[in-house]
Design a protein around this motif. Structure first.
Motif, PDB file in Angstrom:
ATOM      1  N   THR A   1       0.799  -1.228   0.000  1.00  0.00           N
ATOM      2  CA  THR A   1       0.000   0.000   0.000  1.00  0.00           C
ATOM      3  C   THR A   1       0.830   1.276   0.000  1.00  0.00           C
ATOM      4  O   THR A   1       0.330   2.325  -0.393  1.00  0.00           O
ATOM      5  CB  THR A   1      -0.938   0.071   1.230  1.00  0.00           C
ATOM      6  N   ASP A   2       2.077   1.236   0.462  1.00  0.00           N
ATOM      7  CA  ASP A   2       2.849   2.465   0.688  1.00  0.00           C
ATOM      8  C   ASP A   2       2.049   3.407   1.588  1.00  0.00           C
ATOM      9  O   ASP A   2       2.005   4.621   1.383  1.00  0.00           O
ATOM     10  CB  ASP A   2       3.217   3.140  -0.631  1.00  0.00           C
ATOM     11  N   HIS A   3       1.409   2.826   2.597  1.00  0.00           N
ATOM     12  CA  HIS A   3       0.561   3.596   3.525  1.00  0.00           C
ATOM     13  C   HIS A   3       1.398   4.665   4.221  1.00  0.00           C
ATOM     14  O   HIS A   3       2.314   4.363   4.980  1.00  0.00           O
ATOM     15  CB  HIS A   3      -0.038   2.634   4.558  1.00  0.00           C
ATOM     16  N   CYS A   4       1.081   5.923   3.945  1.00  0.00           N
ATOM     17  CA  CYS A   4       1.786   7.048   4.565  1.00  0.00           C
ATOM     18  C   CYS A   4       0.812   8.218   4.631  1.00  0.00           C
ATOM     19  O   CYS A   4       0.862   9.142   3.810  1.00  0.00           O
ATOM     20  CB  CYS A   4       3.037   7.404   3.751  1.00  0.00           C
ATOM     21  N   PRO A   5      -0.114   8.201   5.605  1.00  0.00           N
ATOM     22  CA  PRO A   5      -1.227   9.153   5.593  1.00  0.00           C
ATOM     23  C   PRO A   5      -0.863  10.511   6.208  1.00  0.00           C
ATOM     24  O   PRO A   5      -0.123  10.600   7.188  1.00  0.00           O
ATOM     25  CB  PRO A   5      -2.270   8.444   6.461  1.00  0.00           C
ATOM     26  N   PHE A   6      -1.411  11.547   5.604  1.00  0.00           N
ATOM     27  CA  PHE A   6      -1.346  12.898   6.164  1.00  0.00           C
ATOM     28  C   PHE A   6      -2.737  13.504   6.052  1.00  0.00           C
ATOM     29  O   PHE A   6      -3.381  13.419   4.998  1.00  0.00           O
ATOM     30  CB  PHE A   6      -0.336  13.760   5.409  1.00  0.00           C
ATOM     31  N   CYS A   7      -3.207  14.112   7.120  1.00  0.00           N
ATOM     32  CA  CYS A   7      -4.527  14.738   7.095  1.00  0.00           C
ATOM     33  C   CYS A   7      -4.513  15.950   6.165  1.00  0.00           C
ATOM     34  O   CYS A   7      -3.487  16.623   6.007  1.00  0.00           O
ATOM     35  CB  CYS A   7      -4.937  15.176   8.501  1.00  0.00           C
ATOM     36  N   MET A   8      -5.653  16.223   5.545  1.00  0.00           N
ATOM     37  CA  MET A   8      -5.772  17.430   4.733  1.00  0.00           C
ATOM     38  C   MET A   8      -5.592  18.658   5.620  1.00  0.00           C
ATOM     39  O   MET A   8      -4.805  19.557   5.306  1.00  0.00           O
ATOM     40  CB  MET A   8      -7.126  17.462   4.031  1.00  0.00           C
TER      41      MET A   8
ATOM     42  N   PRO B   1      -3.267   7.478   2.625  1.00  0.00           N
ATOM     43  CA  PRO B   1      -3.694   6.324   3.423  1.00  0.00           C
ATOM     44  C   PRO B   1      -4.054   5.148   2.535  1.00  0.00           C
ATOM     45  O   PRO B   1      -4.482   5.333   1.398  1.00  0.00           O
ATOM     46  CB  PRO B   1      -4.928   6.855   4.162  1.00  0.00           C
ATOM     47  N   GLY B   2      -3.907   3.932   3.058  1.00  0.00           N
ATOM     48  CA  GLY B   2      -4.276   2.772   2.250  1.00  0.00           C
ATOM     49  C   GLY B   2      -4.191   1.431   2.936  1.00  0.00           C
ATOM     50  O   GLY B   2      -4.685   0.437   2.416  1.00  0.00           O
ATOM     51  N   VAL B   3      -3.588   1.351   4.138  1.00  0.00           N
ATOM     52  CA  VAL B   3      -3.313   0.040   4.734  1.00  0.00           C
ATOM     53  C   VAL B   3      -4.574  -0.776   4.998  1.00  0.00           C
ATOM     54  O   VAL B   3      -4.539  -2.000   5.012  1.00  0.00           O
ATOM     55  CB  VAL B   3      -2.480   0.211   6.033  1.00  0.00           C
ATOM     56  N   GLU B   4      -5.701  -0.094   5.141  1.00  0.00           N
ATOM     57  CA  GLU B   4      -6.970  -0.786   5.395  1.00  0.00           C
ATOM     58  C   GLU B   4      -7.649  -1.229   4.112  1.00  0.00           C
ATOM     59  O   GLU B   4      -8.492  -2.125   4.132  1.00  0.00           O
ATOM     60  CB  GLU B   4      -7.901   0.135   6.188  1.00  0.00           C
ATOM     61  N   HIS B   5      -7.286  -0.587   2.993  1.00  0.00           N
ATOM     62  CA  HIS B   5      -8.016  -0.798   1.740  1.00  0.00           C
ATOM     63  C   HIS B   5      -7.120  -1.474   0.706  1.00  0.00           C
ATOM     64  O   HIS B   5      -6.709  -0.878  -0.284  1.00  0.00           O
ATOM     65  CB  HIS B   5      -8.556   0.524   1.216  1.00  0.00           C
TER      66      HIS B   5
END
Length: 460
Positions: free
Chosen positions: A313-320, A339-343
């Motif tokens: 996923t390369d999950h690396c989330p940042f809030c808007m 974000p992506g680790v859940e999807h």
């Protein structure tokens, strides 16, 4: 604690059959038809797929980047992963310039300790490696950190020169280790970015327009060439486009040990997403960026034909709010990541199996088994077999769901797939035999996960 899973359709990378599974002491102890053993808990999997827990080998929890840090920590991020059917992650620790390799890993151990909902391992982002540090690299490999990531992008932060890449590939390769490459020509990209800013182009879409596909293809070609000279395997992370895929395909056709992953965002999203109104395109500022839709069919073909081995996923989330907004007036200041680790498992099932692009067995291979082999976890993980750890997902193939911020669990204020209707739902997740997700509820506690001491790569 003995758990019996009854009447499920068991799918591995190679198998497809109906049976019961008895779990004892965290491992699968018996597989057979209509088992009559006593159990503390019985789970009815009738009409469900029983698959190995997902392995996501590319996440960034608590990663400092761009003046902030990714919004999921090891607690929230691994709970979200579990909801999505992932039972193991391999996160990227960082050796910053001036640090030893061991210091980088120790920092990430402290971040993760006592927090994780599922099992976790580490790669090490390596920003400096002299000949004198080879033994330190080998020490980390003995301790279960058997893969290292180097960057051809982000000058002044992560970028290393070709000599360092060659040195790392040689040192890791002689002990069976694996180098993961972020392959883009970051030096030239920076010049393209400079021109864009001089021309007043500051909107989020210019993040993509300043990172052309040829820059990624050149990086992939160069990474494979250096690996060939170092007589080492190479693993290309988050491959996003057909031009880069062709470089991997050509290398593999020549018999070279070149491997690559892609991610759901490159299969389901595209350059068009940057045209969302106002600043909304910032949601999709990640590296590499989203590409033209024409690349998606080629990536699916690469997944089917084994030119691509893994979906991460390369999950690396940042809030808007407050994070992505750092780049309101300058796309270069938008923190890179999404974000992506859940999807991962349900969207890939829907886009791959339901839409007849890949088989059920290949679905399991791409989301679990191949990563287990690539990163030294197989056969303990990545399959369902007697003696393997009981990381198991009970998956409802006919149920539907709508992906939405309201129903997701990642610590971020948007969903990149908002409103997307898909078939396939994760119902129950067992991590080492313990139920951690049941009917959409998290049943575990922080610290359930343990560190994965990994072996070396088994070619896939």
């Amino acid at each position: 604690m003995r758990t019996l899973i009854r009447s499920g359709r068991i799918i591995t990378a190679t198998d497809d059959y109906k049976a019961d599974i008895l779990i004892e002491d965290e491992v699968v102890s018996v597989i057979g038809a209509k088992l009559e053993m006593k159990a503390d808990r019985v789970i009815d999997a009738s009409g469900r797929l029983v698959i190995p827990g997902g392995i996501d080998p590319h996440t960034h929890m608590e990663l400092p980047f761009g003046g902030t840090q990714s919004s999921d920590d090891f607690r929230t991020g691994t709970v979200a992963a579990a909801h999505g059917g992932t039972t193991s992650i391999i996160d990227f620790a960082v050796q910053y310039k001036g640090q030893s390799l061991i210091e980088g890993i120790d920092t990430w151990h402290r971040k993760a300790e006592g927090k994780t909902a599922i099992d976790y391992g580490f790669h090490l982002i390596t920003t400096e490696l002299q000949d004198s540090q080879t033994e330190e690299m080998h020490t980390l490999m003995d301790e279960g950190v058997t893969s290292f990531k180097l960057f051809m992008a982000y000058p002044g932060v992560f970028l290393v020169d070709d000599a360092t890449i060659f040195r790392a590939m040689s040192a890791a390769g002689e002990r069976g280790g694996l180098i993961c490459m972020h392959a883009e020509n970051g030096i030239v990209i920076n010049e393209i970015i400079k021109r864009a800013l001089e021309q007043g182009h500051t909107a989020p879409k210019y993040h993509a327009l300043t990172r052309p596909t040829v820059a990624e293809a050149e990086g992939v070609h160069r990474a494979i060439a250096i690996a060939e000279m170092a007589e080492s395997p190479v693993y290309i992370v988050h491959l996003s486009c057909a031009e880069a895929l062709n470089q991997v395909r050509q290398a593999r056709d020549r018999g070279l040990p070149a491997f690559a992953e892609t991610c759901p965002q490159y299969l389901f999203l595209s350059l068009d997403n940057y045209d969302e109104p106002g600043f909304a395109g910032a949601k999709y500022v990640m590296t590499p960026p989203l590409r033209d839709k024409s690349n998606q069919a080629e990536l699916w073909k690469g997944l089917k034909m084994d030119d691509l081995q893994v979906i991460s996923t390369d999950h690396c989330p940042f809030c808007m709010k407050e994070q992505k907004e750092l780049g309101l007036n300058d796309f270069t200041k938008i923190p890179n990541g999404a974000p992506g680790v859940e999807h991962r498992l349900p969207p890939i099932y829907n886009g791959g199996v339901v839409e007849n692009r890949i088989s059920l067995n290949r679905f399991v291979e791409l989301t679990s088994t191949a990563a287990a082999k690539m990163f030294g976890l197989f056969p303990k993980n990545g399959t369902i077999a007697v003696g393997s750890e009981a990381d198991i997902v009970i998956f409802a193939p006919q149920r539907e769901q709508t992906l939405s911020l309201k129903t997701s669990h990642m610590n971020v204020d948007y969903n990149a797939y908002e409103g997307r209707r898909i078939r396939g739902v994760v119902e129950t997740v067992l991590s080492r035999g313990k139920v951690v997700i049941e009917a959409g509820d998290y049943k575990g506690k922080p610290g359930d996960g343990r560190f994965l001491k990994r072996g070396t790569c088994v070619a896939v």
